[in-house]
Scaffold this motif. Structure first.
Motif, PDB file in Angstrom:
ATOM      1  N   MET A 198       0.823  -1.215   0.000  1.00  0.00           N
ATOM      2  CA  MET A 198       0.000   0.000   0.000  1.00  0.00           C
ATOM      3  C   MET A 198       0.861   1.270   0.000  1.00  0.00           C
ATOM      4  SD  MET A 198      -3.222  -0.841  -0.142  1.00  0.00           S
ATOM      5  CE  MET A 198      -2.686  -2.106  -1.291  1.00  0.00           C
ATOM      6  N   GLU A 199       2.030   1.212   0.626  1.00  0.00           N
ATOM      7  CA  GLU A 199       2.932   2.362   0.612  1.00  0.00           C
ATOM      8  C   GLU A 199       3.415   2.647  -0.808  1.00  0.00           C
ATOM      9  OE1 GLU A 199       5.536   5.402   2.376  1.00  0.00           O
ATOM     10  OE2 GLU A 199       3.635   4.459   2.880  1.00  0.00           O
ATOM     11  N   ALA A 200       3.728   1.578  -1.556  1.00  0.00           N
ATOM     12  CA  ALA A 200       4.173   1.736  -2.940  1.00  0.00           C
ATOM     13  C   ALA A 200       3.080   2.374  -3.801  1.00  0.00           C
ATOM     14  CB  ALA A 200       4.577   0.381  -3.515  1.00  0.00           C
ATOM     15  N   VAL A 201       1.835   1.920  -3.606  1.00  0.00           N
ATOM     16  CA  VAL A 201       0.701   2.470  -4.360  1.00  0.00           C
ATOM     17  C   VAL A 201       0.479   3.931  -3.997  1.00  0.00           C
ATOM     18  CG1 VAL A 201      -1.779   2.298  -4.777  1.00  0.00           C
ATOM     19  CG2 VAL A 201      -0.403   0.219  -4.598  1.00  0.00           C
ATOM     20  N   LYS A 202       0.524   4.228  -2.712  1.00  0.00           N
ATOM     21  CA  LYS A 202       0.304   5.600  -2.233  1.00  0.00           C
ATOM     22  C   LYS A 202       1.294   6.582  -2.849  1.00  0.00           C
ATOM     23  CE  LYS A 202       2.173   6.979   1.645  1.00  0.00           C
ATOM     24  NZ  LYS A 202       2.893   8.252   1.437  1.00  0.00           N
ATOM     25  N   VAL A 203       2.568   6.225  -2.801  1.00  0.00           N
ATOM     26  CA  VAL A 203       3.607   7.118  -3.323  1.00  0.00           C
ATOM     27  C   VAL A 203       3.460   7.302  -4.831  1.00  0.00           C
ATOM     28  CG1 VAL A 203       6.097   7.417  -3.649  1.00  0.00           C
ATOM     29  CG2 VAL A 203       5.228   6.620  -1.454  1.00  0.00           C
ATOM     30  N   ARG A 204       3.122   6.235  -5.545  1.00  0.00           N
ATOM     31  CA  ARG A 204       2.940   6.336  -7.011  1.00  0.00           C
ATOM     32  C   ARG A 204       1.791   7.283  -7.338  1.00  0.00           C
ATOM     33  NH1 ARG A 204       4.658   2.750 -11.124  1.00  0.00           N
ATOM     34  NH2 ARG A 204       6.196   2.064  -9.575  1.00  0.00           N
ATOM     35  N   ILE A 205       0.684   7.194  -6.606  1.00  0.00           N
ATOM     36  CA  ILE A 205      -0.474   8.071  -6.841  1.00  0.00           C
ATOM     37  C   ILE A 205      -0.130   9.526  -6.526  1.00  0.00           C
ATOM     38  CG2 ILE A 205      -2.790   8.676  -6.009  1.00  0.00           C
ATOM     39  CD1 ILE A 205      -3.291   5.672  -5.570  1.00  0.00           C
ATOM     40  N   GLN A 206       0.586   9.727  -5.431  1.00  0.00           N
ATOM     41  CA  GLN A 206       0.845  11.085  -4.960  1.00  0.00           C
ATOM     42  C   GLN A 206       1.934  11.811  -5.740  1.00  0.00           C
ATOM     43  OE1 GLN A 206       1.665  10.529  -0.763  1.00  0.00           O
ATOM     44  NE2 GLN A 206      -0.467  10.802  -0.192  1.00  0.00           N
ATOM     45  N   THR A 207       2.907  11.087  -6.265  1.00  0.00           N
ATOM     46  CA  THR A 207       4.078  11.742  -6.858  1.00  0.00           C
ATOM     47  C   THR A 207       4.133  11.674  -8.384  1.00  0.00           C
ATOM     48  OG1 THR A 207       5.427   9.738  -6.584  1.00  0.00           O
ATOM     49  CG2 THR A 207       5.455  11.346  -4.782  1.00  0.00           C
ATOM     50  N   GLN A 208       3.220  10.936  -9.005  1.00  0.00           N
ATOM     51  CA  GLN A 208       3.174  10.890 -10.470  1.00  0.00           C
ATOM     52  C   GLN A 208       1.820  11.388 -10.956  1.00  0.00           C
ATOM     53  OE1 GLN A 208       4.245   7.216 -12.378  1.00  0.00           O
ATOM     54  NE2 GLN A 208       6.375   7.317 -11.744  1.00  0.00           N
ATOM     55  N   PRO A 209       1.683  12.697 -11.136  1.00  0.00           N
ATOM     56  CA  PRO A 209       0.404  13.249 -11.615  1.00  0.00           C
ATOM     57  C   PRO A 209      -0.024  12.603 -12.933  1.00  0.00           C
ATOM     58  CG  PRO A 209       1.867  15.006 -10.889  1.00  0.00           C
ATOM     59  CD  PRO A 209       2.682  13.747 -10.899  1.00  0.00           C
ATOM     60  N   GLY A 210      -1.285  12.180 -12.980  1.00  0.00           N
ATOM     61  CA  GLY A 210      -1.804  11.568 -14.194  1.00  0.00           C
ATOM     62  C   GLY A 210      -1.641  10.064 -14.247  1.00  0.00           C
ATOM     63  N   TYR A 211      -0.847   9.468 -13.339  1.00  0.00           N
ATOM     64  CA  TYR A 211      -0.627   8.013 -13.373  1.00  0.00           C
ATOM     65  C   TYR A 211      -1.907   7.273 -12.975  1.00  0.00           C
ATOM     66  CZ  TYR A 211       1.393   3.419 -12.515  1.00  0.00           C
ATOM     67  OH  TYR A 211       1.670   2.070 -12.543  1.00  0.00           O
ATOM     68  N   ALA A 212      -2.458   7.632 -11.845  1.00  0.00           N
ATOM     69  CA  ALA A 212      -3.706   7.041 -11.351  1.00  0.00           C
ATOM     70  C   ALA A 212      -4.228   7.919 -10.228  1.00  0.00           C
ATOM     71  CB  ALA A 212      -3.476   5.614 -10.863  1.00  0.00           C
ATOM     72  N   ASN A 213      -5.533   7.909 -10.049  1.00  0.00           N
ATOM     73  CA  ASN A 213      -6.139   8.725  -8.992  1.00  0.00           C
ATOM     74  C   ASN A 213      -6.688   7.915  -7.832  1.00  0.00           C
ATOM     75  OD1 ASN A 213      -5.729  11.318 -10.190  1.00  0.00           O
ATOM     76  ND2 ASN A 213      -7.400  10.872 -11.624  1.00  0.00           N
ATOM     77  N   ALA A 218      -4.582   2.202  -9.622  1.00  0.00           N
ATOM     78  CA  ALA A 218      -3.126   2.084  -9.524  1.00  0.00           C
ATOM     79  C   ALA A 218      -2.632   0.649  -9.377  1.00  0.00           C
ATOM     80  CB  ALA A 218      -2.626   2.921  -8.354  1.00  0.00           C
ATOM     81  N   MET A 219      -3.291  -0.169  -8.556  1.00  0.00           N
ATOM     82  CA  MET A 219      -2.786  -1.516  -8.278  1.00  0.00           C
ATOM     83  C   MET A 219      -2.685  -2.395  -9.524  1.00  0.00           C
ATOM     84  SD  MET A 219      -3.931  -2.828  -4.500  1.00  0.00           S
ATOM     85  CE  MET A 219      -2.710  -4.124  -4.549  1.00  0.00           C
ATOM     86  N   PRO A 220      -3.745  -2.507 -10.334  1.00  0.00           N
ATOM     87  CA  PRO A 220      -3.629  -3.349 -11.539  1.00  0.00           C
ATOM     88  C   PRO A 220      -2.592  -2.813 -12.523  1.00  0.00           C
ATOM     89  CG  PRO A 220      -5.918  -2.675 -11.171  1.00  0.00           C
ATOM     90  CD  PRO A 220      -5.077  -1.953 -10.186  1.00  0.00           C
ATOM     91  N   LYS A 221      -2.490  -1.496 -12.610  1.00  0.00           N
ATOM     92  CA  LYS A 221      -1.533  -0.874 -13.524  1.00  0.00           C
ATOM     93  C   LYS A 221      -0.101  -1.175 -13.104  1.00  0.00           C
ATOM     94  CE  LYS A 221      -1.017   3.529 -15.963  1.00  0.00           C
ATOM     95  NZ  LYS A 221      -1.475   4.940 -16.034  1.00  0.00           N
ATOM     96  N   MET A 222       0.188  -1.054 -11.819  1.00  0.00           N
ATOM     97  CA  MET A 222       1.530  -1.344 -11.310  1.00  0.00           C
ATOM     98  C   MET A 222       1.872  -2.817 -11.468  1.00  0.00           C
ATOM     99  SD  MET A 222       1.545   1.006  -7.849  1.00  0.00           S
ATOM    100  CE  MET A 222       3.142   0.426  -7.277  1.00  0.00           C
ATOM    101  N   TYR A 223       0.886  -3.690 -11.222  1.00  0.00           N
ATOM    102  CA  TYR A 223       1.127  -5.129 -11.364  1.00  0.00           C
ATOM    103  C   TYR A 223       1.403  -5.504 -12.815  1.00  0.00           C
ATOM    104  CZ  TYR A 223       0.428 -10.173 -11.074  1.00  0.00           C
ATOM    105  OH  TYR A 223       0.594 -11.527 -11.155  1.00  0.00           O
ATOM    106  N   ALA A 224       0.677  -4.866 -13.746  1.00  0.00           N
ATOM    107  CA  ALA A 224       0.884  -5.141 -15.175  1.00  0.00           C
ATOM    108  C   ALA A 224       2.266  -4.689 -15.639  1.00  0.00           C
ATOM    109  CB  ALA A 224      -0.206  -4.441 -15.994  1.00  0.00           C
TER     110      ALA A 224
END
Length: 377
Positions: A198-213, A218-224
């Protein structure tokens, strides 16, 4: 005195109403010339536990009402389960409450050119994403830190009892700071494994605008993109950040509470009301939180950058940030972690009060050790 003889005949059974009424009166009437009378609750005898060895109780400080009966035995499965539930509430709710500050802190760490300070970070975020943008990452924060709190507080109590029993009563007192450090480090090792995805997902959402909201995006996208490794590549730097943080959080808190009651609070802890004791808990938690933030901040910076970038390693990120870069965002983190730690201890102790869990007072020197030390103590 016949009344005292009658009282001693029944001392094996925990009878708060009989025991403390006379002792409290003596303490109030003559506190200095009769220091041997202390309002320290005796270990209660539970049905079916007669003759069993007594566990060493070096428990975290919490509000004590000596007139109430405990809802469970210290060290029982129910005790650990309720401590874990207290951890879920204390960590899950507090971390979710400060998501806006955490978001700005993470963005300062990964893009210091754009987000120059706390106030500038809030201003830029509001301008680009509006008020809704400040709540980005709330879901992984809530679920991740709830799981972490369950393991952190629950396992801390487990390891504290286990290590205390290994050391014995006298060594548990003499080496209590080391005991707190060892128990908290052991608990955090498992807590971070629960937190990492969950920490990995949180940081990806917060620090990469447009990646996922959202978490569901975010989870399926990161896993893919990276498979399971995407969720656990930050676990080692997470250990580097959280284990020193938690060791400081628990050991500093325990010893600060002990010092506050000894040197600052003008009356014994047993004479303080629940509200007064919880104020001491909050103050001790804030002091511990400031030290926690400083000790763990460099590793926190590495985790933030590592979870933002694909294919990075902790060592490569550390080299790139350099000695100055790892301290970016420290002010925001001190404010966040100080408040967070104080609230966590306040909520955790309040849960213990609500469920009437055994809450032994700060440790005192065992009588056997006092006799050994004699006049040198």
């Amino acid at each position: 005195d016949k009344s005292l003889e009658a009282g001693s005949a029944h001392s094996a059974i925990f009878r708060p109403a009989e025991m403390y009424s006379s002792v409290a009166h003596l303490c109030r009437a003559n506190p200095f010339s009769a220091p041997q009378f202390q309002l320290v609750p005796a270990t209660p005898i539970y049905p079916g536990t007669e003759g069993q060895p007594v566990q060493r109780c070096l428990a975290a400080a919490a509000a004590v009402d000596t007139s109430e009966e405990y809802s469970c035995e210290y060290g029982s499965a129910k005790f650990y389960a309720l401590c874990g539930f207290g951890g879920i509430l204390s960590c899950g709710l507090t971390h979710t409450a400060v998501v806006p500050l955490d978001l700005v802190k993470c963005r300062i760490q990964v893009d210091p050119q754009k987000y120059k300070s706390i106030f500038n970070g809030f201003s830029v975020t509001l301008k680009e994403d509006g008020f809704r943008g400040l709540a980005k990452g709330w879901a992984p924060t809530f679920f991740g830190y709830s799981m972490q709190g369950l393991c952190k507080f629950g396992f801390y109590e487990v390891f504290k009892v286990a290590y205390s029993n290994l050391l014995g009563e006298e060594n548990s007192y003499l080496w209590r700071t080391s005991l707190y450090l060892a128990a908290s480090a052991s608990a955090e090792f498992f807590a971070d494994i629960a937190l990492a995805p969950m920490e990995a997902v949180k940081v990806r959402i917060q620090t990469q605008p447009g990646y996922a909201n959202t978490l569901r995006e975010a989870m399926p996208k990161m896993y893919a993109e990276e498979g399971v490794w995407a969720f656990y590549k930050g676990v080692v730097p997470l250990w580097m950040r959280q284990i020193p943080y938690t060791m400081m959080k628990f050991a500093c808190f325990e010893r600060t509470v002990e010092a506050l009651y000894k040197y600052v609070v003008p009356k014994p802890r047993s004479e303080c009301s629940k509200a007064e004791q919880l104020v001491v808990t909050f103050v001790a938690g804030y002091i511990a939180g400031v030290f926690c933030a400083i000790v763990s901040h460099p590793a926190d910076s590495v985790v933030s950058v590592l979870n933002k970038e694909k294919g990075s390693t902790a060592l490569a990120v550390l080299k790139r940030l350099g000695p100055k870069g790892v301290w970016k965002g420290l002010t925001a983190r001190i404010i966040m972690i100080g408040t967070l730690t104080a609230l966590q201890w306040f909520i955790y102790d309040s849960v213990k009060v609500y469920f009437r869990l055994p809450r032994p007072p700060p440790p005192e020197m065992p009588e056997s050790l006092k006799k050994k030390l004699g006049p040198t103590q």
